[in-house]
Design an enzyme around this catalytic site. Sequence first.
Site, PDB file in Angstrom:
ATOM      1  N   ALA A 137       0.841  -1.209  -0.028  1.00  0.00           N
ATOM      2  CA  ALA A 137       0.064  -0.102  -0.076  1.00  0.00           C
ATOM      3  C   ALA A 137       0.819   1.146  -0.031  1.00  0.00           C
ATOM      4  CB  ALA A 137      -0.937   0.032   1.188  1.00  0.00           C
TER       5      ALA A 137
ATOM      6  N   ASN B 199      18.073  -2.502   1.578  1.00  0.00           N
ATOM      7  CA  ASN B 199      18.818  -1.598   2.568  1.00  0.00           C
ATOM      8  C   ASN B 199      20.087  -2.178   3.143  1.00  0.00           C
ATOM      9  OD1 ASN B 199      18.052  -2.974   4.758  1.00  0.00           O
ATOM     10  ND2 ASN B 199      16.349  -1.516   5.178  1.00  0.00           N
TER      11      ASN B 199
ATOM     12  N   GLY C 116      20.868   4.711   3.307  1.00  0.00           N
ATOM     13  CA  GLY C 116      20.367   5.793   4.226  1.00  0.00           C
ATOM     14  C   GLY C 116      21.028   6.853   4.005  1.00  0.00           C
TER      15      GLY C 116
ATOM     16  N   ALA D  14       8.772   4.052   6.009  1.00  0.00           N
ATOM     17  CA  ALA D  14       8.613   4.348   4.305  1.00  0.00           C
ATOM     18  C   ALA D  14       9.099   4.984   3.550  1.00  0.00           C
ATOM     19  CB  ALA D  14       6.975   4.700   4.469  1.00  0.00           C
ATOM     20  N   ALA D  15      10.406   5.376   4.020  1.00  0.00           N
ATOM     21  CA  ALA D  15      11.272   5.932   3.037  1.00  0.00           C
ATOM     22  C   ALA D  15      11.921   5.130   1.984  1.00  0.00           C
ATOM     23  CB  ALA D  15      12.538   6.464   3.728  1.00  0.00           C
ATOM     24  N   GLY D  16      11.920   3.793   2.162  1.00  0.00           N
ATOM     25  CA  GLY D  16      12.297   2.901   1.321  1.00  0.00           C
ATOM     26  C   GLY D  16      11.149   2.513   0.220  1.00  0.00           C
ATOM     27  N   ASP D  17      10.004   2.548   0.581  1.00  0.00           N
ATOM     28  CA  ASP D  17       8.957   2.373  -0.242  1.00  0.00           C
ATOM     29  C   ASP D  17       8.755   3.712  -1.158  1.00  0.00           C
ATOM     30  OD1 ASP D  17       8.130   0.061   1.253  1.00  0.00           O
ATOM     31  OD2 ASP D  17       6.913   1.304   2.717  1.00  0.00           O
TER      32      ASP D  17
ATOM     33  N   GLY E 196       4.852   9.413   9.317  1.00  0.00           N
ATOM     34  CA  GLY E 196       4.105   8.618   8.775  1.00  0.00           C
ATOM     35  C   GLY E 196       4.699   7.752   7.846  1.00  0.00           C
TER      36      GLY E 196
END
Length: 317
Positions: A47, A191, A229, A257-260, A295
Site C-alpha cells: 500500500a 537497504n 540511508g 516508508a522512506a524505502g517504499d 507517517g
Amino acid sequence: MTLSPTGHIAVIGSINVDFVCRVARFPHAGETMHVHAATTGLGGKGANQAVAVARLGTAVELAGQMGDDALAQVARDAMADAGVGLRFVRTETGGQTGRAFITVNDAGENQILVHGGANMTLRPDDVPALARVFDGARVVMVQMEIPPDIVVRLCEQARAQDMTIIVDPAPVPPDGLPDALFTLATVMTPNETETQALTGILPTDAPTARAAAAHLHGRGVACAVIKMGARGVFHSRRDGGDGFIPPFAVTAVDTVAAGDCFGAGLARMLASGAPLDQAVRYAAACGALATTRPGAAEAAPTAEEVAALLDTQECAS
C-alpha cells in the site's frame, strides 16, 4: 536493460493499518513509557508503494488482500483517496486486515512489529486473479510481506510477460530470500540490514556496497541498488557499470516508508524509460523527502516536491 514508456505501474504486496507511537527513546525491556503522540494510518509495503507512486502522478494498480473487518475500510478509503487503483485487491471472508505497531524515537529511528493477517493467507490458487494486475503494465513492484512462494509465482508470470520486476527484499524471510527471486529480479533494492542478511556484507560506503552488489550479481540479480540511508545509494549492473548517489541534505524526522517512496520513484522513472543512474537519483530524492515528515503512506512526496529538491541539490553519480 531497455525499457519503454508504459501505462500503469503494478504493485503487489501487503496492505496494513499502522499504529504509530512517538517516544523520546526506545523503551527498555519491562519499562512502561508515556508517548509524545499516537496516530493511526495506512501502511504495509504494498500500500505504501502504491500510494507513493500515485502521489508522483503516475497511474498505479495494487493487488493484495485485506480482511473484512473495520480496518479494511480504513485502508480502502485511504488508498482510494490517494488515487490507487483497487480492482485487484481481494477480501478474505473472516480475515483480519494486516496491522503494524511502530515506535519512532526523537532521532527518527523506528522499530516495527507486523501482524500480517490477510496478507499472509494468500494461496497459490489466488495467483491468477492477482496476476491480472499485470495487464497494461510493464513494471511491477513486489516486497516480502506476503508469502514468499506467492511472490515467486507472480514474478515468474511477470517475467513470462517480459515485465521489469523491482524486488524490495524487505523483510528478508527468516529462511532467506527464495533463490528464484535473485534471477527473476530485474532490480533488487535492499537497504543496509537487508544487504547484510543477503550477502553477509554490511555496506557502509561505495567499496563495501560494490562488494555486496557483486555478491548479488553472482546469485543472478541483473541490477543491484543498495540503499544506505544517510550514507547514500550505490547502483550496479551485472553487465557492467556502477555508480554512487550521495545523500540529499534534508532534516529527517521519521524514516518509516522512506524505502517504499524510494521504490516508487525508481519504478516511475524506469517505466518512463530513464537509465538506471537517473532513476536511482530520482528515487533517492523521493526517499529523502519521505524522511522529512512523519507517517508511512502520508509521507510520500509529490512530483513537484521531488523536482524542487533535484533542482536545488547537486548529486552527481
